[in-house]
Design a protein around this motif. Structure first.
Motif, PDB file in Angstrom:
ATOM      1  N   ASN A  52       0.910  -1.197  -0.168  1.00  0.00           N
ATOM      2  CA  ASN A  52      -0.007   0.112   0.072  1.00  0.00           C
ATOM      3  C   ASN A  52       0.914   1.248   0.094  1.00  0.00           C
ATOM      4  N   ASN A  53       2.074   0.997   0.615  1.00  0.00           N
ATOM      5  CA  ASN A  53       2.809   2.393   0.861  1.00  0.00           C
ATOM      6  C   ASN A  53       3.688   2.540  -0.065  1.00  0.00           C
ATOM      7  N   LEU A  54       4.110   4.017  -0.274  1.00  0.00           N
ATOM      8  CA  LEU A  54       4.801   4.293  -1.582  1.00  0.00           C
ATOM      9  C   LEU A  54       6.390   3.541  -1.757  1.00  0.00           C
ATOM     10  N   VAL A  55       6.897   3.748  -0.667  1.00  0.00           N
ATOM     11  CA  VAL A  55       8.495   3.184  -0.835  1.00  0.00           C
ATOM     12  C   VAL A  55       8.539   1.781  -1.003  1.00  0.00           C
ATOM     13  N   LEU A  57       5.017   1.955 -11.195  1.00  0.00           N
ATOM     14  CA  LEU A  57       4.323   2.559  -9.805  1.00  0.00           C
ATOM     15  C   LEU A  57       3.250   3.568 -10.405  1.00  0.00           C
ATOM     16  N   MET A  58       2.221   3.640  -9.623  1.00  0.00           N
ATOM     17  CA  MET A  58       1.176   4.734  -9.859  1.00  0.00           C
ATOM     18  C   MET A  58       1.340   5.670  -8.886  1.00  0.00           C
ATOM     19  N   VAL A  59       1.332   6.899  -9.314  1.00  0.00           N
ATOM     20  CA  VAL A  59       1.351   8.294  -8.842  1.00  0.00           C
ATOM     21  C   VAL A  59      -0.015   8.547  -8.466  1.00  0.00           C
ATOM     22  N   ILE A  96       2.662  15.602  -0.516  1.00  0.00           N
ATOM     23  CA  ILE A  96       3.696  15.824   0.083  1.00  0.00           C
ATOM     24  C   ILE A  96       3.636  15.379   1.572  1.00  0.00           C
ATOM     25  N   ARG A  97       4.818  14.227   1.900  1.00  0.00           N
ATOM     26  CA  ARG A  97       5.043  13.684   3.060  1.00  0.00           C
ATOM     27  C   ARG A  97       6.436  13.974   3.864  1.00  0.00           C
ATOM     28  N   ASP A  98       6.385  13.813   5.204  1.00  0.00           N
ATOM     29  CA  ASP A  98       7.427  14.017   5.739  1.00  0.00           C
ATOM     30  C   ASP A  98       7.930  12.470   6.020  1.00  0.00           C
ATOM     31  N   ARG A 131      -6.327  10.455  -8.122  1.00  0.00           N
ATOM     32  CA  ARG A 131      -6.035  10.350  -6.767  1.00  0.00           C
ATOM     33  C   ARG A 131      -6.417   9.221  -6.001  1.00  0.00           C
ATOM     34  N   ARG A 132      -5.940   9.122  -4.819  1.00  0.00           N
ATOM     35  CA  ARG A 132      -6.349   7.912  -4.025  1.00  0.00           C
ATOM     36  C   ARG A 132      -7.136   8.310  -2.732  1.00  0.00           C
ATOM     37  N   PRO A 133      -8.682   7.745  -2.809  1.00  0.00           N
ATOM     38  CA  PRO A 133      -9.498   8.249  -1.924  1.00  0.00           C
ATOM     39  C   PRO A 133      -8.851   8.175  -0.175  1.00  0.00           C
ATOM     40  N   GLY A 134      -9.068   9.417   0.403  1.00  0.00           N
ATOM     41  CA  GLY A 134      -8.642   9.388   1.632  1.00  0.00           C
ATOM     42  C   GLY A 134      -7.293  10.047   1.857  1.00  0.00           C
ATOM     43  N   ASP A 135      -6.612  10.318   0.702  1.00  0.00           N
ATOM     44  CA  ASP A 135      -5.124  10.970   1.119  1.00  0.00           C
ATOM     45  C   ASP A 135      -5.368  12.330   1.313  1.00  0.00           C
ATOM     46  N   ILE A 136      -4.547  12.622   2.227  1.00  0.00           N
ATOM     47  CA  ILE A 136      -4.618  14.141   2.510  1.00  0.00           C
ATOM     48  C   ILE A 136      -3.395  14.891   1.457  1.00  0.00           C
TER      49      ILE A 136
HETATM   50  N1  UFG Z   1       1.458   6.943  -3.093  1.00  0.00           N
HETATM   51  C1  UFG Z   1       1.557   6.856  -4.809  1.00  0.00           C
HETATM   52  N2  UFG Z   1       1.473   5.570  -5.082  1.00  0.00           N
HETATM   53  C2  UFG Z   1       1.526   4.162  -4.250  1.00  0.00           C
HETATM   54  C3  UFG Z   1       1.767   4.632  -2.811  1.00  0.00           C
HETATM   55  C4  UFG Z   1       1.328   5.629  -2.321  1.00  0.00           C
HETATM   56  O1  UFG Z   1       1.400   7.850  -5.396  1.00  0.00           O
HETATM   57  O2  UFG Z   1       1.472   3.302  -4.962  1.00  0.00           O
HETATM   58  C5  UFG Z   1       1.355   8.210  -2.660  1.00  0.00           C
HETATM   59  C6  UFG Z   1       0.351   8.432  -1.768  1.00  0.00           C
HETATM   60  O3  UFG Z   1      -0.695   9.102  -2.639  1.00  0.00           O
HETATM   61  C7  UFG Z   1       0.800   9.639  -0.575  1.00  0.00           C
HETATM   62  C8  UFG Z   1       2.172   9.071  -0.696  1.00  0.00           C
HETATM   63  O4  UFG Z   1       2.552   8.500  -1.666  1.00  0.00           O
HETATM   64  O5  UFG Z   1       0.856  10.783  -1.264  1.00  0.00           O
HETATM   65  C9  UFG Z   1       2.530   8.173   0.456  1.00  0.00           C
HETATM   66  O6  UFG Z   1       1.559   7.159   0.534  1.00  0.00           O
HETATM   67  P1  UFG Z   1       1.810   6.056   1.634  1.00  0.00           P
HETATM   68  O7  UFG Z   1       0.738   4.966   1.264  1.00  0.00           O
HETATM   69  O8  UFG Z   1       3.359   5.629   1.475  1.00  0.00           O
HETATM   70  O9  UFG Z   1       1.695   6.884   3.212  1.00  0.00           O
HETATM   71  P2  UFG Z   1       0.392   7.453   3.624  1.00  0.00           P
HETATM   72  O10 UFG Z   1       1.014   9.018   4.047  1.00  0.00           O
HETATM   73  O11 UFG Z   1      -0.753   7.589   2.996  1.00  0.00           O
HETATM   74  O12 UFG Z   1       0.298   6.695   5.016  1.00  0.00           O
HETATM   75  C10 UFG Z   1       1.019   6.797   6.202  1.00  0.00           C
HETATM   76  C11 UFG Z   1       0.801   5.362   6.809  1.00  0.00           C
HETATM   77  C12 UFG Z   1      -0.210   5.233   7.577  1.00  0.00           C
HETATM   78  C13 UFG Z   1      -0.867   6.619   8.319  1.00  0.00           C
HETATM   79  C14 UFG Z   1      -0.811   7.527   7.215  1.00  0.00           C
HETATM   80  C15 UFG Z   1      -1.135   9.162   7.951  1.00  0.00           C
HETATM   81  O13 UFG Z   1       1.211   4.282   6.019  1.00  0.00           O
HETATM   82  O14 UFG Z   1      -0.280   4.278   8.596  1.00  0.00           O
HETATM   83  O15 UFG Z   1       0.665   7.794   7.032  1.00  0.00           O
HETATM   84  O16 UFG Z   1      -0.877  10.269   7.048  1.00  0.00           O
HETATM   85  F1  UFG Z   1      -2.097   6.494   8.537  1.00  0.00           F
END
Ligand code: UFG
Length: 348
Positions: free
Chosen positions: A203-206, A220-222, A235-237, A299-304
């Motif tokens: 599920n996660n980006l890296v 990879l899907m952005v 943007i994330r930290d 966009r992925r639903p729920g993303d901030i």
């Molecule tokens: N993303 C992509 N493609 C992917 C996966 C992620 O573009 O295949 C993007 C997401 O849209 C987001 C960023 O990469 O903008 C980071 O996504 P992650 O899924 O790696 O992380 P999140 O910020 O969504 O989630 C993380 C933790 C959760 C936590 C959340 C709080 O994994 O447990 O932060 O914001 F709830």
């Protein structure tokens, strides 16, 4: 080295848990891992042994059963504290199976608190998340920012657990707790012997990036390029998992020495720097010199849109600071992916 006592690490075979076990051992603590192995792989225990030279104490046990935990802990005296990682963390799954999340994450915390009471274990470090802030009104976000309605049942479990722990320690004089709100943990130990092991499609980006670079995923899907950010992607930290692990030892030392200012304290754990998804892709390719096919999708639903941490409180009050940058995060994540595919999976 002096023996600083036992620390229970629930979920100690998992991603952040295993890196924390390594740091605890390096600092003279004796971790006792409690892990159900439901979402983790015992091969990580071998990695910990190779890094530290120590076979960690491990009990296969579910945190939802206080009786099972007590049985596992029967022989240990001098338990100084608990670092509680064990929880479900798939945001999407929590939406389709909310009860599973409330039962395990909230129910699990209740069992842990009861365990503290019965075994007289005074100190608790809790794994929380920046998800509790939702989309903050101002950036960087500090610990005083209002808690926003959760985007998912997963996020709600983190909010609820913080409240429950707060009420518990305030009501009971002999207990204290620190809640650590993680931003986005990535990377792996520099040995490449332990790292993140997502089950199924990440599920996660890296992890998605490293699996795509390895050829396991086509591209990879952005998720979105029309956000109100510099390049349109979110943007994330991102924070190195080893930096994060070290913060747990700092927080545990603080509680054990009773240096805490309040019974329930909260610290953000981030670098204070935001990176966009597209910046992460460019950095990964540059650092590791490998191609990384990607496409832009919806966009992925729920993303901030964007979030990064105000690090002042953690830096000045906790006395902890993230040291590793994006380069080390993405390099170590890639080394781990390769090591895992070429060594661990081959041997299994
Ligand atoms: N993303 C992509 N493609 C992917 C996966 C992620 O573009 O295949 C993007 C997401 O849209 C987001 C960023 O990469 O903008 C980071 O996504 P992650 O899924 O790696 O992380 P999140 O910020 O969504 O989630 C993380 C933790 C959760 C936590 C959340 C709080 O994994 O447990 O932060 O914001 F709830």
């Amino acid at each position: 080295m002096e023996d600083k006592g036992h620390i229970i690490v629930t979920g100690g075979v998992g991603y952040i848990g295993s890196h924390t076990v390594v740091e605890l051992l390096a600092c003279g603590y004796i971790p006792i891992i409690l892990d159900s192995l439901e979402n983790s792989d015992p091969v990580i225990l071998k990695g910990i042994k190779k890094i530290t030279g120590i076979t960690p104490i491990f009990h296969k046990v579910n945190i939802c059963s206080i009786d099972a935990m007590k049985e596992s802990l029967r022989d240990y005296r001098n338990i100084k504290g608990i670092i509680h990682f064990a929880a479900y963390k798939a945001v999407g799954e929590s939406t389709s199976e909310p009860l599973k999340y409330y039962k395990n994450n909230v129910g699990g915390v209740m069992e842990i608190l009861q365990l503290m009471k019965e075994l007289k274990i005074p100190n608790l470090i809790f794994s929380s998340s920046c998800t509790v802030y939702g989309q903050p009104d101002t950036l960087p976000v500090n610990e005083q920012a209002p808690i926003k309605p959760a985007e998912s049942p997963y996020g709600r479990t983190k909010q609820m657990c913080e409240d429950i722990i707060h009420d518990f320690v305030v009501a009971n004089n002999e207990f204290r707790s620190v809640s650590l709100r993680y931003f986005n943990p990535v990377g792996a130990h520099s040995s490449a012997l332990i790292g993140e092991l997502p089950q199924g499609i990440p599920n996660n980006l890296v992890p998605f990036i490293t699996q795509t670079a390895y050829g396991i995923r086509k591209e990879l899907m952005v998720f979105g390029s029309d956000y109100d950010t510099t390049d349109g992607s979110c943007i994330r930290d991102y924070i190195h998992v080893v930096d994060l692990a070290k913060a747990h030892i700092t927080a545990m030392d603080r509680l054990i020495t009773e240096s805490n200012k309040e019974k329930f304290e909260i610290f953000n754990l981030g670098t204070g720097r935001g990176s966009s998804v597209l910046e992460m892709i460019t950095a990964f390719k540059e650092v590791n010199k490998v191609p990384l096919p990607f496409i832009i999708t919806n966009r992925r639903p729920g993303d901030i849109e964007q979030v990064w941490s105000d690090t002042k409180h953690a830096n000045e009050e906790l006395g902890w600071k993230a040291e590793k940058g994006i380069k080390e995060m993405l390099q170590s994540a890639w080394e781990w992916e390769k090591y895992y595919r070429q060594n661990i999976l081959v041997e299994a």
